[in-house]
Write an enzyme that holds these catalytic residues in place. Structure first.
Site, PDB file in Angstrom:
ATOM      1  N   ASP A 168      19.599  -2.935  78.807  1.00 44.49           N
ATOM      2  CA  ASP A 168      20.087  -4.321  78.945  1.00 44.49           C
ATOM      3  C   ASP A 168      21.562  -4.344  79.318  1.00 44.49           C
ATOM      4  O   ASP A 168      22.102  -5.406  79.633  1.00 44.49           O
ATOM      5  CB  ASP A 168      19.846  -5.112  77.649  1.00 44.49           C
ATOM      6  CG  ASP A 168      20.391  -4.396  76.420  1.00 44.49           C
ATOM      7  OD1 ASP A 168      19.973  -3.256  76.171  1.00 44.49           O
ATOM      8  OD2 ASP A 168      21.244  -4.962  75.731  1.00 44.49           O
ATOM      9  N   GLY A 216      18.357 -10.906  75.739  1.00 46.32           N
ATOM     10  CA  GLY A 216      18.888 -12.084  76.437  1.00 46.32           C
ATOM     11  C   GLY A 216      20.368 -12.322  76.198  1.00 46.32           C
ATOM     12  O   GLY A 216      21.013 -11.643  75.397  1.00 46.32           O
TER      13      GLY A 216
HETATM   14  P1  AMP Z   1      25.292  -5.621  73.202  1.00 45.41           P
HETATM   15  O1  AMP Z   1      24.873  -4.364  72.521  1.00 45.41           O
HETATM   16  O2  AMP Z   1      26.649  -6.128  72.793  1.00 45.41           O
HETATM   17  O3  AMP Z   1      25.150  -5.554  74.662  1.00 45.41           O
HETATM   18  O4  AMP Z   1      24.299  -6.750  72.665  1.00 45.41           O
HETATM   19  C1  AMP Z   1      22.918  -6.582  72.550  1.00 45.41           C
HETATM   20  C2  AMP Z   1      22.263  -7.920  72.372  1.00 45.41           C
HETATM   21  O5  AMP Z   1      22.765  -8.586  71.219  1.00 45.41           O
HETATM   22  C3  AMP Z   1      22.460  -8.880  73.542  1.00 45.41           C
HETATM   23  O6  AMP Z   1      21.282  -9.610  73.699  1.00 45.41           O
HETATM   24  C4  AMP Z   1      23.585  -9.757  73.057  1.00 45.41           C
HETATM   25  O7  AMP Z   1      23.564 -11.008  73.666  1.00 45.41           O
HETATM   26  C5  AMP Z   1      23.289  -9.862  71.571  1.00 45.41           C
HETATM   27  N1  AMP Z   1      24.487 -10.142  70.779  1.00 45.41           N
HETATM   28  C6  AMP Z   1      25.511  -9.298  70.501  1.00 45.41           C
HETATM   29  N2  AMP Z   1      26.432  -9.908  69.741  1.00 45.41           N
HETATM   30  C7  AMP Z   1      26.010 -11.171  69.530  1.00 45.41           C
HETATM   31  C8  AMP Z   1      26.523 -12.301  68.819  1.00 45.41           C
HETATM   32  N3  AMP Z   1      27.680 -12.264  68.161  1.00 45.41           N
HETATM   33  N4  AMP Z   1      25.789 -13.433  68.844  1.00 45.41           N
HETATM   34  C9  AMP Z   1      24.623 -13.496  69.498  1.00 45.41           C
HETATM   35  N5  AMP Z   1      24.088 -12.481  70.170  1.00 45.41           N
HETATM   36  C10 AMP Z   1      24.764 -11.317  70.191  1.00 45.41           C
HETATM   37 MG    MG Z   2      24.900  -6.259  76.258  1.00 48.44          MG
END
Ligand code: AMP
Ligand code: MG
Length: 520
Positions: free
Chosen positions: A273, A101
């Site tokens: 995602d 999410g």
């Molecule tokens: P990403 O690999 O950056 O696309 O992130 C994968 C998941 O981790 C997604 O659901 C992001 O919303 C969540 N996410 C990444 N960094 C953060 C953060 N600093 N705070 C909250 N959720 C995060």
């Molecule tokens: Mg992402």
């Protein structure tokens, strides 16, 4: 600031969670949860994209206003906004990860723009129900990388989400950049992104995983009607429409892969995602640009062992991700055959697109498999700068006295090239010019075609790092200069010649230049 007209069809038509706020939870029977951005103490506008603002009808005066700053820092909401975070799941590095999410993205609302619309999304504006154990924040370093690259990709002609603004929050965010136990405070920042839709493959996967098939159907109908109106009611029945839609998503993904391969972009985290249903580049994390042409290269240190998301594997991963999407929507179609056919057609489409692109990269009239394959092997013999090489090649003609000499600057360590390697390259060059001649392609037309296909200016990894280092010290002039150059990536721009230079030695193994983690 000029008022914006929000139509918010996503939140207006799809089911919301009953709760609001950032209390962490697993959603059921809902696509999103309403949550407001967290206010920040001292927002400062670092940069905005005039061209992205124009998409919303915002003028430079609008963007310079106090209201713009407060809204896009997350401190204020405009009339008609409906802030929310959406729920999706995904396969991360090949494994099903369950609910993910928008953990640090908050959609502010959809702006109606005639027959189009744009969702405004803040990244790094505080926690949501999907933040899990994290803080929902982003640091200047990663925000700047997202901001620069989305605009650079747009100017390269690569489908992408856009970036409207980059704002520092005045608050520190603690990050362990290399995951080596050295956590340190960094400047916090918020980027406002724009896209018609931020829907990912993972949205469909989440609904399928929760076995909410009625909602899966409702959501798919919504996405088709809203984002693919040309397909709505085209087929005789709903199943036909779903199949046509899946084929379209396959086509767009194949085309996107061709673009990435053409410009030497490596996304770095092609989890499901992070795959846009619109076929746009989305979620700029530990991405990188090829310097030396190396199909095995990945900038993402988190993926260094497996190299799942290396440059040369991106098209295959695109198909793997589409297969996960196909699995999710199978209950709507009930027959796997048309989905399998579409996945097979993806390969054909990618291959045809790649051949067309390689033909244009070489400035030829027709694809020459032998010539292309030989070149792609030659480029891996010794570290050869992909961007410089194709630009230099465009200038070589039969009259070039010592064609190899004009390519010498493309090699990172010329001494490592053996005489045999040089001979092979010289033979290839001679064959190449022969093929162009046989195809009736003039040097002039060939050069024009090549220079429209092979960018001179890309967001080289070390250039972003230089811009980040100076931004962290409070100087944003380099950000602006870089963006100005990247606006015209295919043109010769003598005053920005230094931004087309190959990676300096100091950047070879420097964190942020060739090594990036998911920490952001
Ligand atoms: P990403 O690999 O950056 O696309 O992130 C994968 C998941 O981790 C997604 O659901 C992001 O919303 C969540 N996410 C990444 N960094 C953060 C953060 N600093 N705070 C909250 N959720 C995060
Ligand atoms: Mg992402």
């Amino acid at each position: 600031m000029k008022s914006l007209n929000f139509d918010n069809q996503f939140t207006g038509q799809l089911p919301a969670d009953a709760d609001t706020g950032s209390q962490r939870k697993q959603l059921k029977d809902a696509l999103f949860a309403r949550v407001n951005p967290t206010s920040v103490c001292a927002p400062t506008l670092i940069h905005y994209s005039e061209d992205a603002a124009q998409l919303l009808g915002l003028s430079p005066e609008d963007c310079a206003s106090e209201e713009f700053l407060q809204v896009f820092a997350g401190n204020k909401q405009l009339q008609g906004m409906d802030a929310h975070a959406t729920c999706y799941g995904g396969h991360q590095f090949g494994n099903w990860a369950g609910q993910l999410g928008d953990g640090r993205a908050i959609n502010l609302g959809e702006v109606a723009l005639g027959d189009k619309h744009l969702m405004l999304q803040l990244k790094g504006a505080g926690p949501t129900p999907f933040s899990r154990t994290a803080d929902g924040l982003a640091v200047l370093r990663s925000s700047l990388r997202e901001y620069l690259c989305s605009e650079a990709m747009h100017y390269l002609g690569v489908p992408t989400t856009r970036a409207l603004s980059l704002i520092t929050t005045g608050e520190d965010v603690v990050r362990d950049m290399l995951y080596d136990g050295n956590a340190a405070p960094e400047k916090g920042a918020v980027v406002c992104r724009l896209s018609s839709s931020f829907v990912r493959f993972g949205h469909f996967q989440m609904l399928a995983a929760r076995q909410e098939l009625d909602l899966l159907k409702e959501f798919t109908d919504f996405v088709i009607q809203r984002e693919f109106p040309q397909l709505d009611n085209l087929a005789e029945d709903a199943k036909g429409t779903y199949i046509a839609w899946f084929e379209e998503v396959c086509n767009r993904t194949a085309d996107l892969m061709v673009h990435w391969m053409r410009v030497g972009f490596v996304h770095g985290v092609m989890n499901t995602d992070n795959m846009s249903i619109l076929g746009e580049t989305i979620d700029y994390g530990p991405y990188g640009w090829l310097e030396g042409f190396d199909p095995n290269w990945t900038p993402n240190t988190t993926d260094a062992g497996q190299r799942r998301y290396r440059y040369g594997q991106q098209p295959a991963i695109g198909q793997w991700n589409l297969m996960q999407l196909a699995n999710s929507i199978l209950p709507l179609i009930e027959d796997p055959k048309p989905l399998e056919d579409a996945l097979t057609a993806y390969v054909t489409r990618y291959e045809a697109g790649w051949q067309k692109t390689m033909t244009a990269k070489l400035g030829l009239k027709a694809y020459d498999k032998d010539l292309t394959d030989r070149l792609l092997t030659l480029l891996t013999v010794s570290e050869t700068d992909m961007t410089l090489f194709f630009r230099a090649l465009a200038g070589i003609t039969e009259n070039t006295q010592q064609p190899f000499t004009t390519l010498e600057h493309c090699y990172y360590t010329l001494e490592l090239l053996s005489d045999a390697d040089k001979t092979q390259l010289k033979t290839w060059l001679a064959d190449y010019l022969k093929v162009a001649k046989t195809q009736g392609q003039s040097d002039e037309v060939r050069a024009v075609l090549m220079n429209q296909t092979n960018p001179k200016y890309v967001l080289r990894n070390y250039l972003s790092q230089i811009a980040i280092d100076s931004a962290e010290a409070g100087d944003y002039a380099k950000v602006d200069e870089l963006l100005q150059a990247l606006k015209r990536p295919y043109d010769e721009q003598p005053k920005y010649e230094h931004l087309a230079a190959k990676r300096p030695e100091w950047a070879r193994n420097k964190a942020g230049c060739s090594m990036l983690s998911c920490s952001s």
